[in-house]
Design a protein around this motif. Structure first.
Motif, PDB file in Angstrom:
ATOM      1  N   VAL A  17       0.764  -1.198   0.652  1.00 45.99           N
ATOM      2  CA  VAL A  17       0.172   0.108   0.151  1.00 45.99           C
ATOM      3  C   VAL A  17       1.300   1.033  -0.128  1.00 45.99           C
ATOM      4  O   VAL A  17       0.432   2.258  -1.078  1.00 45.99           O
ATOM      5  CB  VAL A  17      -0.972  -0.167   1.134  1.00 45.99           C
ATOM      6  CG1 VAL A  17      -1.616   1.802   1.363  1.00 45.99           C
ATOM      7  CG2 VAL A  17      -1.698  -1.262   1.078  1.00 45.99           C
ATOM      8  N   ARG A  18       1.972   1.199   0.507  1.00 45.18           N
ATOM      9  CA  ARG A  18       2.991   2.454   0.380  1.00 45.18           C
ATOM     10  C   ARG A  18       3.469   2.264  -0.558  1.00 45.18           C
ATOM     11  O   ARG A  18       3.442   4.249  -0.929  1.00 45.18           O
ATOM     12  CB  ARG A  18       3.975   2.713   2.197  1.00 45.18           C
ATOM     13  CG  ARG A  18       4.485   3.420   1.979  1.00 45.18           C
ATOM     14  CD  ARG A  18       5.465   3.400   3.387  1.00 45.18           C
ATOM     15  NE  ARG A  18       6.648   1.832   4.006  1.00 45.18           N
ATOM     16  CZ  ARG A  18       7.353   1.923   2.843  1.00 45.18           C
ATOM     17  NH1 ARG A  18       7.896   3.189   2.418  1.00 45.18           N
ATOM     18  NH2 ARG A  18       8.179   0.659   3.316  1.00 45.18           N
ATOM     19  N   LEU A  19       4.313   1.633  -0.908  1.00 47.85           N
ATOM     20  CA  LEU A  19       5.187   1.845  -2.197  1.00 47.85           C
ATOM     21  C   LEU A  19       3.878   2.036  -3.405  1.00 47.85           C
ATOM     22  O   LEU A  19       4.332   2.922  -3.954  1.00 47.85           O
ATOM     23  CB  LEU A  19       5.567   0.222  -2.547  1.00 47.85           C
ATOM     24  CG  LEU A  19       6.810   0.005  -1.440  1.00 47.85           C
ATOM     25  CD1 LEU A  19       6.709  -1.168  -1.360  1.00 47.85           C
ATOM     26  CD2 LEU A  19       7.472   0.751  -1.366  1.00 47.85           C
ATOM     27  N   ALA A  50       5.331  -8.037  -1.968  1.00 50.22           N
ATOM     28  CA  ALA A  50       6.011  -6.925  -0.954  1.00 50.22           C
ATOM     29  C   ALA A  50       6.738  -6.973  -1.495  1.00 50.22           C
ATOM     30  O   ALA A  50       7.765  -6.205  -1.367  1.00 50.22           O
ATOM     31  CB  ALA A  50       5.751  -7.097   0.383  1.00 50.22           C
ATOM     32  N   GLN A  51       7.746  -8.364  -0.991  1.00 45.41           N
ATOM     33  CA  GLN A  51       9.525  -8.191  -1.715  1.00 45.41           C
ATOM     34  C   GLN A  51       9.844  -7.814  -2.455  1.00 45.41           C
ATOM     35  O   GLN A  51      10.967  -6.910  -2.989  1.00 45.41           O
ATOM     36  CB  GLN A  51       9.956  -9.740  -0.800  1.00 45.41           C
ATOM     37  CG  GLN A  51      11.494  -9.610  -1.392  1.00 45.41           C
ATOM     38  CD  GLN A  51      12.015  -9.015  -0.315  1.00 45.41           C
ATOM     39  OE1 GLN A  51      11.501  -9.797   0.882  1.00 45.41           O
ATOM     40  NE2 GLN A  51      12.826  -8.788  -0.388  1.00 45.41           N
ATOM     41  N   ALA A  52       9.311  -7.963  -4.310  1.00 40.93           N
ATOM     42  CA  ALA A  52       9.190  -7.928  -5.472  1.00 40.93           C
ATOM     43  C   ALA A  52       9.581  -5.819  -5.613  1.00 40.93           C
ATOM     44  O   ALA A  52      10.201  -5.804  -6.087  1.00 40.93           O
ATOM     45  CB  ALA A  52       8.692  -8.458  -6.540  1.00 40.93           C
ATOM     46  N   LEU A  59       9.224  -1.359 -10.525  1.00 42.69           N
ATOM     47  CA  LEU A  59       8.192  -1.957 -11.522  1.00 42.69           C
ATOM     48  C   LEU A  59       7.627  -1.783 -11.296  1.00 42.69           C
ATOM     49  O   LEU A  59       5.918  -1.612 -12.179  1.00 42.69           O
ATOM     50  CB  LEU A  59       8.280  -3.299  -9.883  1.00 42.69           C
ATOM     51  CG  LEU A  59       8.966  -4.072 -10.388  1.00 42.69           C
ATOM     52  CD1 LEU A  59       8.878  -5.318  -9.879  1.00 42.69           C
ATOM     53  CD2 LEU A  59       9.175  -4.650 -12.394  1.00 42.69           C
ATOM     54  N   LEU A  60       6.344  -0.439 -10.513  1.00 42.54           N
ATOM     55  CA  LEU A  60       5.298  -0.011 -10.154  1.00 42.54           C
ATOM     56  C   LEU A  60       5.324   1.091 -11.426  1.00 42.54           C
ATOM     57  O   LEU A  60       4.511   1.722 -11.944  1.00 42.54           O
ATOM     58  CB  LEU A  60       5.164   1.012  -9.229  1.00 42.54           C
ATOM     59  CG  LEU A  60       4.772  -0.182  -7.839  1.00 42.54           C
ATOM     60  CD1 LEU A  60       4.980   0.195  -6.729  1.00 42.54           C
ATOM     61  CD2 LEU A  60       3.662  -0.702  -7.952  1.00 42.54           C
ATOM     62  N   ARG A  61       6.776   1.557 -12.205  1.00 46.92           N
ATOM     63  CA  ARG A  61       6.794   3.146 -13.290  1.00 46.92           C
ATOM     64  C   ARG A  61       6.875   2.144 -14.443  1.00 46.92           C
ATOM     65  O   ARG A  61       7.069   2.783 -15.347  1.00 46.92           O
ATOM     66  CB  ARG A  61       7.290   3.659 -12.398  1.00 46.92           C
ATOM     67  CG  ARG A  61       7.572   4.667 -11.470  1.00 46.92           C
ATOM     68  CD  ARG A  61       8.357   5.784 -11.002  1.00 46.92           C
ATOM     69  NE  ARG A  61       7.822   6.299 -10.177  1.00 46.92           N
ATOM     70  CZ  ARG A  61       7.810   6.038  -9.420  1.00 46.92           C
ATOM     71  NH1 ARG A  61       9.007   5.368  -8.528  1.00 46.92           N
ATOM     72  NH2 ARG A  61       7.734   6.920  -8.516  1.00 46.92           N
ATOM     73  N   THR A  62       7.224   0.883 -14.736  1.00 48.46           N
ATOM     74  CA  THR A  62       8.013   0.390 -16.013  1.00 48.46           C
ATOM     75  C   THR A  62       7.165  -0.039 -16.389  1.00 48.46           C
ATOM     76  O   THR A  62       6.864  -0.345 -18.089  1.00 48.46           O
ATOM     77  CB  THR A  62       9.179  -0.744 -15.835  1.00 48.46           C
ATOM     78  OG1 THR A  62       8.520  -1.573 -14.439  1.00 48.46           O
ATOM     79  CG2 THR A  62      10.267  -0.494 -15.673  1.00 48.46           C
TER      80      THR A  62
END
Length: 84
Positions: A17-19, A50-52, A59-62
């Motif tokens: 959630v935070r990331l 969560a670990q990834a 990864l959230l921007r690619t």
């Protein structure tokens, strides 16, 4: 030890959630949490996600914007049903 970050073990959903919130600032944390819990049901899968993201937040921007969390948030199975 499994090599998982302490934060991943303690609160994997909170970390996700935070990331995600760091990238998708317009989404309320409660909504992201609800989606994460609905989509990633198994504890091991939550920790893997969560670990990834912990290891590589980019990864959230690619991916294109239409494939990020807002797209998932708009998935028919996740939306409040308002069909007439």
């Amino acid at each position: 030890m499994t090599g998982l970050a302490e934060e991943v073990i303690a609160d994997p959903v909170g970390l996700v959630v935070r990331l995600i919130g760091n990238v998708e600032k317009h989404l309320p944390a409660e909504r992201v949490r609800d989606i994460a819990l609905m989509v990633v049901r198994a504890r091991a899968a939550r920790r893997s996600l969560a670990q990834a993201l912990h290891d590589d937040p980019s990864l959230l921007r690619t991916v294109p914007p239409w494939q990020r969390v807002p797209h998932v948030a708009e998935h028919p199975g996740m939306a409040t049903r308002r069909r007439t």
